[in-house]
Write a protein that holds these residues in place. Structure first.
Motif, mmCIF file in Angstrom:
data_model
loop_
_atom_site.group_PDB
_atom_site.id
_atom_site.type_symbol
_atom_site.label_atom_id
_atom_site.label_comp_id
_atom_site.label_asym_id
_atom_site.label_seq_id
_atom_site.Cartn_x
_atom_site.Cartn_y
_atom_site.Cartn_z
ATOM 1 N N ARG A 191 -3.165 -6.175 -0.997
ATOM 2 C CA ARG A 191 -4.287 -5.687 -0.181
ATOM 3 C C ARG A 191 -5.106 -4.647 -0.927
ATOM 4 O O ARG A 191 -6.329 -4.566 -0.774
ATOM 5 C CB ARG A 191 -3.757 -5.115 1.137
ATOM 6 C CG ARG A 191 -4.856 -4.777 2.143
ATOM 7 C CD ARG A 191 -4.290 -4.520 3.524
ATOM 8 N NE ARG A 191 -3.467 -3.329 3.572
ATOM 9 C CZ ARG A 191 -2.152 -3.316 3.751
ATOM 10 N NH1 ARG A 191 -1.503 -4.458 3.886
ATOM 11 N NH2 ARG A 191 -1.478 -2.189 3.796
ATOM 12 N N LEU A 192 -4.430 -3.847 -1.749
ATOM 13 C CA LEU A 192 -5.127 -2.817 -2.513
ATOM 14 C C LEU A 192 -5.594 -3.317 -3.879
ATOM 15 O O LEU A 192 -6.161 -2.552 -4.660
ATOM 16 C CB LEU A 192 -4.198 -1.615 -2.719
ATOM 17 C CG LEU A 192 -3.799 -0.851 -1.456
ATOM 18 C CD1 LEU A 192 -2.800 0.239 -1.794
ATOM 19 C CD2 LEU A 192 -5.024 -0.247 -0.786
ATOM 20 N N LEU B 207 -11.767 3.170 11.501
ATOM 21 C CA LEU B 207 -12.465 1.951 11.091
ATOM 22 C C LEU B 207 -13.903 1.906 11.581
ATOM 23 O O LEU B 207 -14.665 1.024 11.184
ATOM 24 C CB LEU B 207 -11.704 0.720 11.616
ATOM 25 C CG LEU B 207 -10.243 0.603 11.157
ATOM 26 C CD1 LEU B 207 -9.608 -0.654 11.733
ATOM 27 C CD2 LEU B 207 -10.147 0.610 9.644
ATOM 28 N N MET C 107 -9.810 0.827 4.938
ATOM 29 C CA MET C 107 -9.869 -0.625 4.894
ATOM 30 C C MET C 107 -11.294 -1.134 4.693
ATOM 31 O O MET C 107 -11.524 -2.139 4.006
ATOM 32 C CB MET C 107 -9.277 -1.218 6.181
ATOM 33 C CG MET C 107 -9.127 -2.731 6.152
ATOM 34 S SD MET C 107 -8.346 -3.360 7.660
ATOM 35 C CE MET C 107 -6.732 -2.600 7.556
ATOM 36 N N ASN C 108 -12.273 -0.461 5.270
ATOM 37 C CA ASN C 108 -13.662 -0.907 5.174
ATOM 38 C C ASN C 108 -14.446 -0.165 4.096
ATOM 39 O O ASN C 108 -15.668 -0.325 3.993
ATOM 40 C CB ASN C 108 -14.371 -0.736 6.525
ATOM 41 C CG ASN C 108 -13.790 -1.652 7.592
ATOM 42 O OD1 ASN C 108 -13.331 -2.755 7.283
ATOM 43 N ND2 ASN C 108 -13.779 -1.203 8.835
ATOM 44 N N TRP D 259 1.271 -5.017 0.402
ATOM 45 C CA TRP D 259 0.496 -3.772 0.267
ATOM 46 C C TRP D 259 -0.222 -3.742 -1.071
ATOM 47 O O TRP D 259 -1.404 -3.417 -1.151
ATOM 48 C CB TRP D 259 1.449 -2.584 0.411
ATOM 49 C CG TRP D 259 0.809 -1.239 0.349
ATOM 50 C CD1 TRP D 259 -0.232 -0.792 1.104
ATOM 51 C CD2 TRP D 259 1.190 -0.147 -0.506
ATOM 52 N NE1 TRP D 259 -0.530 0.519 0.773
ATOM 53 C CE2 TRP D 259 0.324 0.933 -0.207
ATOM 54 C CE3 TRP D 259 2.173 0.017 -1.466
ATOM 55 C CZ2 TRP D 259 0.424 2.163 -0.855
ATOM 56 C CZ3 TRP D 259 2.275 1.239 -2.117
ATOM 57 C CH2 TRP D 259 1.410 2.304 -1.809
ATOM 58 N N LYS E 189 -4.807 2.664 5.861
ATOM 59 C CA LYS E 189 -5.641 1.707 6.589
ATOM 60 C C LYS E 189 -7.017 2.288 6.886
ATOM 61 O O LYS E 189 -8.005 1.550 7.058
ATOM 62 C CB LYS E 189 -4.950 1.316 7.895
ATOM 63 C CG LYS E 189 -5.702 0.284 8.732
ATOM 64 C CD LYS E 189 -5.003 0.033 10.054
ATOM 65 C CE LYS E 189 -5.099 1.232 10.971
ATOM 66 N NZ LYS E 189 -4.563 0.966 12.330
ATOM 67 N N SER E 190 -7.106 3.608 6.923
ATOM 68 C CA SER E 190 -8.388 4.248 7.245
ATOM 69 C C SER E 190 -9.466 3.930 6.209
ATOM 70 O O SER E 190 -10.653 4.112 6.469
ATOM 71 C CB SER E 190 -8.206 5.762 7.361
ATOM 72 O OG SER E 190 -7.689 6.309 6.164
ATOM 73 N N ASP F 146 -7.485 3.519 15.620
ATOM 74 C CA ASP F 146 -8.448 2.775 14.806
ATOM 75 C C ASP F 146 -9.848 3.375 14.804
ATOM 76 O O ASP F 146 -10.824 2.690 14.466
ATOM 77 C CB ASP F 146 -8.530 1.302 15.266
ATOM 78 C CG ASP F 146 -7.276 0.527 14.888
ATOM 79 O OD1 ASP F 146 -6.484 1.030 14.070
ATOM 80 O OD2 ASP F 146 -7.087 -0.577 15.426
ATOM 81 N N ARG G 43 -10.957 1.955 -2.470
ATOM 82 C CA ARG G 43 -9.708 2.145 -1.750
ATOM 83 C C ARG G 43 -8.749 2.999 -2.577
ATOM 84 O O ARG G 43 -8.351 2.582 -3.672
ATOM 85 C CB ARG G 43 -9.061 0.805 -1.423
ATOM 86 C CG ARG G 43 -9.886 -0.044 -0.466
ATOM 87 C CD ARG G 43 -9.137 -1.281 -0.037
ATOM 88 N NE ARG G 43 -9.918 -2.083 0.882
ATOM 89 C CZ ARG G 43 -9.465 -3.207 1.452
ATOM 90 N NH1 ARG G 43 -8.247 -3.634 1.179
ATOM 91 N NH2 ARG G 43 -10.233 -3.883 2.285
ATOM 92 N N GLU H 56 0.405 2.979 6.221
ATOM 93 C CA GLU H 56 -0.383 2.775 7.436
ATOM 94 C C GLU H 56 -1.573 3.722 7.502
ATOM 95 O O GLU H 56 -2.650 3.347 7.986
ATOM 96 C CB GLU H 56 0.513 2.929 8.665
ATOM 97 C CG GLU H 56 1.538 1.808 8.795
ATOM 98 C CD GLU H 56 2.462 1.985 9.979
ATOM 99 O OE1 GLU H 56 2.417 3.058 10.626
ATOM 100 O OE2 GLU H 56 3.249 1.064 10.250
#
Length: 218
Positions: free
Chosen positions: A145-146, A57, A109-110, A142, A106-107, A54, A114, A103
């Motif tokens: 989330r995107l 993040l 996410m912030n 998924w 996920k990098s 993580d 995206r 997965e």
């Protein structure tokens, strides 16, 4: 207009997944003549598993630190407005190559932007026997989330067919591509420029207890 054609098979070419994806691409091109198709076969790129540290993040890092082809794949999709995703079902769920890629995303996410997000999507899932629908359902968290919107899906099962490309499966995939293309065209053209279909109203039905609904003559 840029459209990503994402193949999530774990087989080298030729593959059934890619054949079905090609059919969907032909459907898009029928509706969007100026579409630029960016083909991506995940298995052809070196994408390592997320190590769960993580560090990506951390705002001071802001990116995955693994040294592989992940960032290159992300760059290939830059500027896309839509995606066709085709995948096989190996064990009742999404294939490992796609799960690893999910997965790694996920990098971002912030991040404000995206990758592989805010897209219109057409999805194709195929398997030898069953479980295409559960695998399709596994994609939707998924997508959500995107902030992707799936506009068309096709689930096809091989069962006793030796060659799915000699069945109606390619036609279904063409339809997925056409639906995606029409959805893109609707977004591109203002609503005022499109022909509005008349609204057909059903005749009013009497409600229970209304005089018209009571039997005549008592």
């Amino acid at each position: 207009m840029k459209i990503v054609a994402l193949s999530c098979t774990q087989k080298r070419l030729p593959s059934l997944t890619d054949a079905l994806l090609d059919a969907a691409v032909s459907g898009v091109l029928r509706e969007v003549g100026d579409a630029r198709i960016q083909r991506i076969r995940l298995i052809d790129h070196r994408i390592g598993m997320c190590e769960g540290e993580d560090t990506c993040l951390d705002p001071e890092v802001g990116r995955c630190t693994l040294d592989d082809d992940f960032e290159h794949v992300v760059e290939l999709a830059d500027g896309a407005q839509a995606m066709l995703l085709a995948m096989p079902v190996y064990a009742g769920n999404v294939p490992a190559v796609l799960k690893i890629f999910q997965e790694r995303l996920k990098s971002f996410m912030n991040a404000r932007h995206r990758p592989f997000g805010n897209l219109l999507v057409g999805t194709i899932v195929h398997s030898r026997t069953m479980l295409t629908e559960p695998a399709l359902g596994a994609l939707f968290p998924w997508y959500l989330r995107l902030k992707n919107r799936n506009v068309a899906s096709a689930c096809v099962t091989q069962n006793g067919h030796q060659d799915l490309t000699r069945t109606a499966a390619p036609d279904l995939c063409v339809a997925v591509g056409r639906q995606l293309g029409m959805s893109l065209a609707a977004v591109r053209s203002p609503a005022d420029d499109r022909t509005a279909l008349p609204v057909v109203q059903s005749p009013v039905r009497p409600r229970c207890g209304d005089p018209a609904a009571s039997p005549s003559g008592g």
